[in-house]
Motif scaffolding. Structure first.
Motif, PDB file in Angstrom:
ATOM      1  N   GLY A 279       0.062  74.934 -67.158  1.00 16.56           N
ATOM      2  CA  GLY A 279       0.466  76.169 -67.775  1.00 16.56           C
ATOM      3  C   GLY A 279       1.881  76.281 -68.271  1.00 16.56           C
ATOM      4  N   GLY A 280       2.453  77.249 -67.811  1.00 15.46           N
ATOM      5  CA  GLY A 280       3.728  77.631 -68.690  1.00 15.46           C
ATOM      6  C   GLY A 280       4.593  76.711 -68.360  1.00 15.46           C
ATOM      7  N   GLY A 281       4.589  76.091 -67.258  1.00 14.58           N
ATOM      8  CA  GLY A 281       5.604  75.102 -66.780  1.00 14.58           C
ATOM      9  C   GLY A 281       5.625  73.990 -67.176  1.00 14.58           C
ATOM     10  N   GLY A 282       4.520  73.435 -67.997  1.00 12.18           N
ATOM     11  CA  GLY A 282       4.392  72.078 -68.526  1.00 12.18           C
ATOM     12  C   GLY A 282       5.382  71.520 -69.058  1.00 12.18           C
ATOM     13  N   GLY A 283       6.077  72.206 -70.006  1.00 12.16           N
ATOM     14  CA  GLY A 283       7.081  71.434 -71.007  1.00 12.16           C
ATOM     15  C   GLY A 283       8.195  71.007 -69.916  1.00 12.16           C
ATOM     16  N   GLU A 284       8.691  72.072 -68.895  1.00  9.58           N
ATOM     17  CA  GLU A 284       9.647  71.527 -67.964  1.00  9.58           C
ATOM     18  C   GLU A 284       9.217  70.386 -67.087  1.00  9.58           C
ATOM     19  N   GLU A 285       8.129  70.311 -66.761  1.00  5.55           N
ATOM     20  CA  GLU A 285       7.592  69.225 -65.835  1.00  5.55           C
ATOM     21  C   GLU A 285       7.555  67.870 -66.833  1.00  5.55           C
ATOM     22  N   SER A 286       7.118  68.083 -68.079  1.00  6.98           N
ATOM     23  CA  SER A 286       7.160  66.757 -68.812  1.00  6.98           C
ATOM     24  C   SER A 286       8.424  66.319 -69.086  1.00  6.98           C
ATOM     25  N   SER A 287       9.453  67.165 -69.249  1.00  5.81           N
ATOM     26  CA  SER A 287      10.808  66.741 -69.554  1.00  5.81           C
ATOM     27  C   SER A 287      11.598  65.901 -68.530  1.00  5.81           C
ATOM     28  N   ARG A 288      10.899  65.933 -67.377  1.00  5.98           N
ATOM     29  CA  ARG A 288      11.460  65.133 -66.056  1.00  5.98           C
ATOM     30  C   ARG A 288      10.698  63.844 -65.798  1.00  5.98           C
ATOM     31  N   LYS A 289       9.672  63.758 -66.445  1.00  4.48           N
ATOM     32  CA  LYS A 289       8.911  62.264 -66.482  1.00  4.48           C
ATOM     33  C   LYS A 289       9.504  61.037 -67.311  1.00  4.48           C
ATOM     34  N   CYS A 290       9.336  60.089 -66.886  1.00  7.80           N
ATOM     35  CA  CYS A 290       9.903  58.851 -67.853  1.00  7.80           C
ATOM     36  C   CYS A 290       8.567  58.107 -68.023  1.00  7.80           C
ATOM     37  N   PRO A 291       8.145  57.735 -69.123  1.00  6.58           N
ATOM     38  CA  PRO A 291       6.902  57.007 -69.527  1.00  6.58           C
ATOM     39  C   PRO A 291       6.822  55.799 -68.885  1.00  6.58           C
ATOM     40  N   HIS A 292       8.190  55.024 -68.536  1.00  7.42           N
ATOM     41  CA  HIS A 292       8.188  53.673 -67.943  1.00  7.42           C
ATOM     42  C   HIS A 292       8.132  53.518 -66.613  1.00  7.42           C
ATOM     43  N   LEU A 293       8.604  54.403 -65.820  1.00  2.00           N
ATOM     44  CA  LEU A 293       9.024  54.561 -64.331  1.00  2.00           C
ATOM     45  C   LEU A 293       7.778  55.167 -63.746  1.00  2.00           C
ATOM     46  N   PRO A 294       7.291  54.735 -62.572  1.00  2.00           N
ATOM     47  CA  PRO A 294       6.370  55.237 -61.847  1.00  2.00           C
ATOM     48  C   PRO A 294       6.998  56.677 -60.960  1.00  2.00           C
ATOM     49  N   GLU A 295       6.170  57.549 -61.132  1.00  2.00           N
ATOM     50  CA  GLU A 295       6.536  58.604 -60.328  1.00  2.00           C
ATOM     51  C   GLU A 295       6.498  58.647 -58.734  1.00  2.00           C
ATOM     52  N   MET A 296       7.604  58.792 -58.221  1.00  2.00           N
ATOM     53  CA  MET A 296       7.814  58.563 -56.787  1.00  2.00           C
ATOM     54  C   MET A 296       7.529  59.964 -56.094  1.00  2.00           C
ATOM     55  N   ARG A 297       6.686  59.973 -55.399  1.00  2.00           N
ATOM     56  CA  ARG A 297       6.088  61.241 -54.768  1.00  2.00           C
ATOM     57  C   ARG A 297       6.049  60.755 -53.400  1.00  2.00           C
ATOM     58  N   PRO A 298       6.385  61.577 -52.399  1.00  2.00           N
ATOM     59  CA  PRO A 298       6.170  61.309 -51.004  1.00  2.00           C
ATOM     60  C   PRO A 298       4.777  61.213 -50.425  1.00  2.00           C
ATOM     61  N   PRO A 299       4.422  60.406 -49.753  1.00  2.00           N
ATOM     62  CA  PRO A 299       2.889  60.254 -49.332  1.00  2.00           C
ATOM     63  C   PRO A 299       2.523  61.537 -48.555  1.00  2.00           C
ATOM     64  N   PRO A 300       1.330  61.710 -48.690  1.00  2.00           N
ATOM     65  CA  PRO A 300       0.860  63.231 -47.917  1.00  2.00           C
ATOM     66  C   PRO A 300       0.928  62.706 -46.327  1.00  2.00           C
ATOM     67  N   PRO A 301       1.345  63.879 -45.725  1.00  2.00           N
ATOM     68  CA  PRO A 301       1.346  63.528 -44.228  1.00  2.00           C
ATOM     69  C   PRO A 301       0.020  63.386 -43.354  1.00  2.00           C
ATOM     70  N   SER A 302       0.014  62.586 -42.594  1.00  2.00           N
ATOM     71  CA  SER A 302      -1.277  62.100 -42.243  1.00  2.00           C
ATOM     72  C   SER A 302      -1.710  62.902 -40.918  1.00  2.00           C
ATOM     73  N   PRO A 303      -2.859  63.214 -40.864  1.00  4.13           N
ATOM     74  CA  PRO A 303      -3.195  64.049 -39.557  1.00  4.13           C
ATOM     75  C   PRO A 303      -2.801  63.344 -37.987  1.00  4.13           C
ATOM     76  N   PRO A 304      -2.347  64.270 -37.217  1.00  4.52           N
ATOM     77  CA  PRO A 304      -2.052  63.484 -36.019  1.00  4.52           C
ATOM     78  C   PRO A 304      -3.217  63.124 -35.182  1.00  4.52           C
ATOM     79  N   THR A 305      -2.835  61.901 -34.423  1.00  4.40           N
ATOM     80  CA  THR A 305      -3.916  61.293 -33.622  1.00  4.40           C
ATOM     81  C   THR A 305      -4.386  62.056 -32.449  1.00  4.40           C
ATOM     82  N   PRO A 306      -5.098  61.732 -31.663  1.00  8.28           N
ATOM     83  CA  PRO A 306      -5.459  62.577 -30.323  1.00  8.28           C
ATOM     84  C   PRO A 306      -4.263  62.384 -29.568  1.00  8.28           C
ATOM     85  N   ASN A 307      -3.634  61.026 -29.295  1.00 12.45           N
ATOM     86  CA  ASN A 307      -2.684  60.757 -28.604  1.00 12.45           C
ATOM     87  C   ASN A 307      -1.385  61.803 -28.865  1.00 12.45           C
TER      88      ASN A 307
END
Length: 254
Positions: free
Chosen positions: A195-223
């Motif tokens: 959408g409208g924020g696509g240009g700003e999003e692409s300007s922060r990306k580097c074509p050579h470096l992997p995006e470092m996103r935090p892993p999604p939180p895992s669901p809590p176990t029964p314990n």
């Protein structure tokens, strides 16, 4: 794949140039015969008969002069040297990638299997020899190697992650299109997408470096859920004047 400034490549010969091992005679070895010294100090390198053959061939020198007498008496301060004949070294990579280089430092991406310094069976097929051939100066190569940031490839880490040294080298290495900060600020192409924020999003990306996103939180176990439920209950109020229970410790003591 990580960008590189250049790749240093060489051709390893079929056999190396041999190597000279030196020992300095101290007081505890003074008075020993030449053959006796090598059998006593380097028993794992050869047997008594093999050391005798090497001495007779002139492969042993004392103070830079070949000595063929196995009964030569050593003195304090003597420098004895054994020159190993050329041998075939195990297969090894013959290149290294330079990620960044200036007058003060060089950042390298070393392939797996390329030994850095001479040792064991590798005395020529090493990173040091490769740099010496490139800079045409052993002293200059050793100086660059001393200041080098040697980063292993993802396969060397065992976890498939990019090492921080490689990422820092990429961020610091400029190319012909601009400086390092400008490279990291460039977008990954002219495609729109989003959408409208696509240009700003692409300007922060580097074509050579992997995006470092935090892993999604895992669901809590029964314990974990039970512990959370127990922890959410109000704490019981302990009555005053009641002694604490006595717990039994090891060996029947209390």
């Amino acid at each position: 794949m990580l960008p590189r400034v250049k790749r240093l490549v060489t051709i390893w010969p079929e056999v190396n140039n041999g190597f000279t091992f030196r020992d300095y005679i101290k007081s505890k070895h003074a008075g020993l015969e030449l053959l006796q010294f090598y059998v006593m100090v380097h028993p794992a390198s050869a047997s008594l008969e093999e050391w005798a053959v090497r001495i007779s061939r002139g492969q042993i020198a004392v103070n830079s002069s070949p000595v063929r007498d196995a009964h030569y008496i050593l003195r304090v301060g003597d420098i004895v040297s054994y020159t190993r004949l050329p041998w075939r070294e195990p297969p090894s990579p013959n290149y290294v990638d330079v990620l960044y280089e200036d007058d003060d430092m060089v950042a390298l991406s070393k392939p797996s299997g390329l030994q850095v310094l001479p040792a064991a069976m590798f005395h020529q097929r090493t990173l040091l020899t490769l740099l010496q051939r490139h800079y045409d100066s052993p002293a200059a190569a050793e100086d660059h190697l001393r200041h080098a940031a040697i980063a292993a490839r993802p396969a060397d880490t065992g976890m498939g992650r990019q090492p921080r040294e490689d990422l820092a080298a990429v961020a610091a290495a400029p190319d012909a299109s601009g400086s390092a900060p400008q490279q990291l600020a460039k977008s990954g192409g002219g495609g729109g997408g989003g959408g409208g924020g696509g240009g700003e999003e692409s300007s922060r990306k580097c074509p050579h470096l992997p995006e470092m996103r935090p892993p999604p939180p895992s669901p809590p176990t029964p314990n974990q859920q039970r512990r959370h439920q127990r922890g959410s209950k109000p704490a019981a109020v302990k009555p005053t004047g009641v002694p604490a229970p006595v717990h039994r410790l090891g060996r029947g003591t209390s």
